[in-house]
Design a protein around this motif. Structure first.
Motif, PDB file in Angstrom:
ATOM      1  N   GLU A  34       0.971  -1.232  -0.017  1.00 63.44           N
ATOM      2  CA  GLU A  34       0.015  -0.004   0.216  1.00 63.44           C
ATOM      3  C   GLU A  34       0.715   1.298   0.172  1.00 63.44           C
ATOM      4  O   GLU A  34       0.396   2.351  -0.629  1.00 63.44           O
ATOM      5  N   GLN A  35       1.898   1.422   0.407  1.00 61.73           N
ATOM      6  CA  GLN A  35       2.965   2.181   0.506  1.00 61.73           C
ATOM      7  C   GLN A  35       3.408   2.811  -0.884  1.00 61.73           C
ATOM      8  O   GLN A  35       4.042   3.949  -1.039  1.00 61.73           O
ATOM      9  N   TRP A  36       3.350   1.932  -1.727  1.00 64.71           N
ATOM     10  CA  TRP A  36       3.627   2.305  -3.073  1.00 64.71           C
ATOM     11  C   TRP A  36       2.854   2.690  -4.045  1.00 64.71           C
ATOM     12  O   TRP A  36       2.983   3.013  -5.174  1.00 64.71           O
ATOM     13  N   HIS A  37       1.632   2.180  -3.881  1.00 67.46           N
ATOM     14  CA  HIS A  37       0.603   2.333  -4.800  1.00 67.46           C
ATOM     15  C   HIS A  37      -0.811   2.737  -3.860  1.00 67.46           C
ATOM     16  O   HIS A  37      -1.035   2.259  -2.857  1.00 67.46           O
ATOM     17  N   THR A  38      -1.285   3.639  -4.393  1.00 69.76           N
ATOM     18  CA  THR A  38      -2.571   4.206  -3.962  1.00 69.76           C
ATOM     19  C   THR A  38      -3.554   4.388  -4.850  1.00 69.76           C
ATOM     20  O   THR A  38      -3.333   5.089  -6.213  1.00 69.76           O
ATOM     21  N   PHE A  39      -4.927   4.219  -4.537  1.00 70.35           N
ATOM     22  CA  PHE A  39      -6.046   4.757  -5.570  1.00 70.35           C
ATOM     23  C   PHE A  39      -6.301   6.139  -5.456  1.00 70.35           C
ATOM     24  O   PHE A  39      -6.882   6.415  -4.251  1.00 70.35           O
ATOM     25  N   VAL A  40      -6.161   6.898  -6.413  1.00 68.06           N
ATOM     26  CA  VAL A  40      -6.404   8.271  -6.195  1.00 68.06           C
ATOM     27  C   VAL A  40      -7.990   8.373  -7.041  1.00 68.06           C
ATOM     28  O   VAL A  40      -8.063   8.079  -8.169  1.00 68.06           O
ATOM     29  N   TYR A  41      -8.743   9.047  -6.243  1.00 66.53           N
ATOM     30  CA  TYR A  41      -9.979   9.246  -6.737  1.00 66.53           C
ATOM     31  C   TYR A  41     -10.028  10.557  -7.867  1.00 66.53           C
ATOM     32  O   TYR A  41     -10.623  11.582  -7.326  1.00 66.53           O
TER      33      TYR A  41
END
Length: 868
Positions: A34-41
């Motif tokens: 999770e620290q390297w990828h996140t879902f941006v709305y």
């Protein structure tokens, strides 16, 4: 009923088993992901991902991974996906005569996927794609195993399978990417087995062929750069990290299990027992061999890096490869704790851009280090991105509130971009703008009026997006457009004083070309040369590193803004200077070109050349040959210094391939760089500084003056003396003790624009860099105050008419360069510049790249394609 309960119990035990195994062997893996990828709305970010093959699977995976901020949630979600894969696999290989509720072989594909979830470069879209592929295959199996024994019925059924497989393959390629090829191949093999090799079954070969053709189309359109990134599971890794051989394990395991399940035989009890032994043995083997406890320790360190026992934890693992983004992330935290905010920003920035620019952990570190350095506008950029996430938005809002209490706006009007009193061409795209966040408006509207024509536009989330047709109807009719902005606050409306947008009859070139690249130090992620239509919002690529094996490209240049006469440089695998031309001459046997994998021609050069400037005739190009180095400032806001240890000027004859120079242009006593031809081609301007020993420690002493030498294009010879146009050694001028870079002559030969800064030649990293103009007829030089700001103004170029200039500026946030356009009248006076308009409110906020070398062009450039 008992069978269904037994199946549910088996699946529950499978879920618990996977969860327990992952918790015992590497629970921090999931928080680490999770620290390297996140879902941006954000619609712009989502749309860009969906446009790629497999984008739907990637979006679904990123959406799931945002919940991995809680390690147990990551374990549970991953176990659920793996259990679903096992469940569908079980349905695919079940046979009525076997009488097995849950086939042990169903666990093998899921176990192969589980192994990949412990690799830090693996993208979860691969598991989602596998599940979608198995579901599609299950639908096909339902048709294949349907009733009907007559020959005619069997024949119809086969054509139903063919039609289904074609549709399923195409849909899978679009939504799940590379997995479509595995589906197509398995569909062909299994149907050949089940139909005993009947001739009609060979019709299913159309499915793999369809996927291959779609893959070729995706490559041609530039969505991917290689077949393996569109047809093989390599695509489910980071696109810029070579996939390890282990990535092929799930595909091979799935194919083996499904083929075994399709074989026409009735297993004995011994065979059934061997199924169980094989499945359990495979799970034990994978969990013991492929889950590395030392890597897990490294992941635990990353997850708990903010705890007080930081020093103790970092001692538990030897970090050998200091160039990986994962080590740089830890190093950035260490530098921040040591109050070395400049180094913290440096390492956090490089690590974040190497990982795709959406690491929430690194974005938070960039926020903290930029606030510590007083760079509030840059911090606000990253905070805006974090505010569009689910689990980091509260933290972002807290930090944003802190900044708002300390930062005072100096904007004359509450809009962004600032379009008040700017001068624009008639054919420019609509000037869309938003109300500043500080206004906290509940609603917003704007009224545009030109003459008797009035257009009212309602805001969307504080953004005014005037339709293109309405905008062009206004610009075509008037010299001035009055804009009244109204906001609603607490149920009442407020109207600001109207501002004016001036419309010039001087049209602008319809396109600009530029490079998009992170404003980094040494590393980059995705980059490319793009073009944008100024009359609307269309942006297309000319060449990206997806087609160059991740190699860098730079220094694009056009002959008289002609899109069919272009030069650019490539580095790494295809290194060299390339020429794109529409000329019809046959260059196949011309010795001035080398063999090339690109549609462009590679020039034969003795040594690499940079900073090109075309001769008006198109027969010559002036270059600089430089030996460049960079150093970093640990605490200075300048961040980095780039300088030349040596440099000379060379003119290349494009007709013969001969490199022309003069001792006056390649002296050891001077650094010569940034050549540019005059409008008539008889003068070569360049920047020259006295050479300095040990430049790394004396870079502040390097000061470039603006010089010129005559040039005879008929003979290819230079004059016998160098004259100085702008002498930075003259204490009576405003340019005294400064440094000149990027001279550019207007198309009519009247004016010369250049950048002036404190020292050196790499003005992009100098916040004091400003634009100056020399009237070549009046011999007067003065600053372009209308164009300059307190931040960096650097690269600039003229339009084909000389009525417009475009330049790069960091005035928005101090880090990312953005393109600004300004009108230049017949006396060389510049109007207030305007930011290149965009159609999305947060376009420049979410764009984690800088506009580099903006150049006007008179038409659209044909994409430079790699020949596969």
């Amino acid at each position: 009923m008992k069978t269904q309960l037994r199946l549910a119990l088996c699946l529950l035990l499978t879920f618990v088993g996977f969860s327990a195994l992952m918790w015992l062997r590497g629970g921090y893996n999931f928080c680490y992901q999770e620290q390297w990828h996140t879902f941006v709305y954000d619609g712009q970010t989502i749309a860009k991902t969906l446009a790629m093959p497999g984008g739907c699977a990637d979006i679904a995976a990123l959406w799931l991974m945002q919940f991995f901020v809680y390690p147990l949630a990551g374990i549970a979600i991953t176990a659920a996906v793996l259990t679903a894969v096992a469940a569908v696999t079980n349905l695919l290989i079940q046979k009525k005569e076997e009488n097995i509720v849950f086939h042990p072989l169903s666990l093998i594909p899921s176990t192969a996927l589980m192994v990949l979830h412990y690799n830090i470069n693996y993208i979860y879209g691969g598991s989602v794609a596998m599940l979608l592929m198995l579901i599609a295959l299950l639908g096909e199996r339902r048709i294949s195993r349907g009733n009907g024994t007559a020959a005619k019925g069997e024949n119809n059924k086969i054509w139903w399978i063919v039609g289904y497989s074609l549709v399923a393959s195409a849909l899978l390629f679009v939504i799940a990417g590379a997995i479509a090829m595995l589906y197509a191949v398995l569909s062909l093999i299994i149907n050949l087995i089940e139909t005993r090799g009947r001739r009609s079954a060979y019709s299913i070969i159309a499915s793999p062929l369809l996927v291959f053709l779609m893959a070729c189309a995706a490559m041609y359109l530039g969505y991917v750069g290689d077949l393996k990134n569109v047809l093989l599971p390599d695509s489910y890794y980071n696109h810029f990290v070579p996939a390890q051989s282990i990535v092929y394990m799930p595909w091979a395991a799935t194919a083996l299990v499904l083929i075994v399940g399709a074989l026409p035989y009735k297993p004995t009890r011994v065979i059934k027992a061997l199924y169980s032994v094989a499945a359990l043995g495979y799970i034990a083997f994978c969990s013991s061999v492929y889950i590395d406890s030392t890597i897990e320790t490294f992941k635990e360190l990353c997850c708990k890096i903010d705890e007080n026992n930081f020093d103790e934890r970092i001692g538990r693992y030897e970090l050998a490869n200091k160039e990986t983004p994962y080590f740089k992330a830890i190093l950035a935290e260490m530098m921040f704790r040591m109050n070395d905010n400049g180094a913290a920003m440096h390492y956090a920035f490089e690590a974040n851009q190497s990982l795709g620019n959406h690491s929430p952990r690194l974005l938070k570190l960039l926020v903290r280090s930029n606030i510590a350095m007083g760079e509030h506008e840059v911090a606000k950029k990253y905070l805006t991105i974090l505010s569009h996430t689910m689990f980091h938005k509260d933290w972002a809002h807290e930090k944003m509130a802190l900044i708002r209490k300390t930062v005072k706006t100096k904007k004359a009007a509450p809009i962004f971009p600032d379009y008040a009193d700017v001068t624009v061409p008639q054919n420019i795209a609509p000037l869309c703008f938003s109300i500043a966040d500080e206004v906290q408006a509940d609603d917003v509207s704007a009224i545009f009026k030109a003459g008797s024509t009035e257009v009212a536009v309602s805001g969307n989330n504080g953004f005014i997006n005037i339709p293109e047709d309405d905008w062009h109807s206004l610009t075509a009719k008037a010299t001035d457009i009055k804009v009244r902005v109204q906001v609603q606050q607490g149920g009442s409306w407020k109207e600001y004083n109207a501002f004016t947008i001036h419309v010039s009859p001087d049209k602008i070139d319809p396109y600009i070309a530029y490079r998009l690249i992170e404003p980094g130090y040494r590393t980059y992620n995705e980059l490319g040369i793009y073009q944008r239509c100024l009359e609307n919002f269309e942006e297309t690529e000319i060449l990206t590193n997806r087609s160059t094996n991740n190699g860098c490209m730079n220094c694009h240049s056009f002959h008289k803004q002609n899109p069919d006469e272009m030069l650019f440089h490539l580095r790494v695998d295809y290194g060299g200077t390339y020429r794109v031309t529409a000329r019809t001459e046959d260059d196949a046997n011309n010795s001035k070109y080398e063999e090339s994998d690109f549609s462009a021609k590679k020039l034969k050069l003795e040594k690499p050349l940079v900073y090109p400037s075309w001769h008006p005739s198109g027969d010559f190009v002036a270059f600089s040959r430089n030996s460049t180095q960079q150093i970093f400032h640990p605490t200075d806001k300048q961040r980095v210094e780039v300088f030349d240890n040596s440099s000379d000027v060379v003119v290349l004859n494009l007709n013969t391939g001969e490199e022309l120079t003069s001792p006056l242009l390649s002296s050891e006593e001077a650094f010569e760089t940034f050549p540019t031809f005059s409008a008539d081609g008889k003068t070569l301007y360049f920047c020259s500084a006295d050479s300095v020993n040990d430049v790394e420690h004396n870079w502040q002493r390097v000061k470039y003056s603006l010089c010129h030498i005559s040039f005879d294009p008929a003979t290819g010879t230079f004059g016998d003396k160098v004259d100085t146009l702008v002498n930075v050694k003259n204490p009576t001028t405003e340019m005294y003790n400064k440094s000149v870079s990027f001279p550019r002559v207007s198309p009519d030969g009247r004016f010369l624009m250049f950048t002036l800064h404190s020292c050196g030649n790499f003005s992009i990293w100098h916040r004091d860099a400003d634009l100056f103009m020399t009237d070549l007829r009046e011999h007067k030089t003065s600053p372009l105050k209308a164009l300059n700001s307190s931040e960096t103004e650097s690269y600039h170029s003229w339009s084909s008419t000389g009525k417009w200039v475009i330049f790069s500026s960091r005035r928005i946030d101090g880090l990312y360069t953005r393109p600004f356009i300004a009108h230049i009248d017949s006396n060389g006076k510049a109007s207030k510049p305007f930011l290149l308009p965009q159609k999305e409110k947060e376009y420049y906020t979410f764009l984690m790249k800088s506009y580099n070398i903006p150049e006007f062009i008179k038409g659209k450039v044909k994409p430079v394609r790699k020949k596969f």
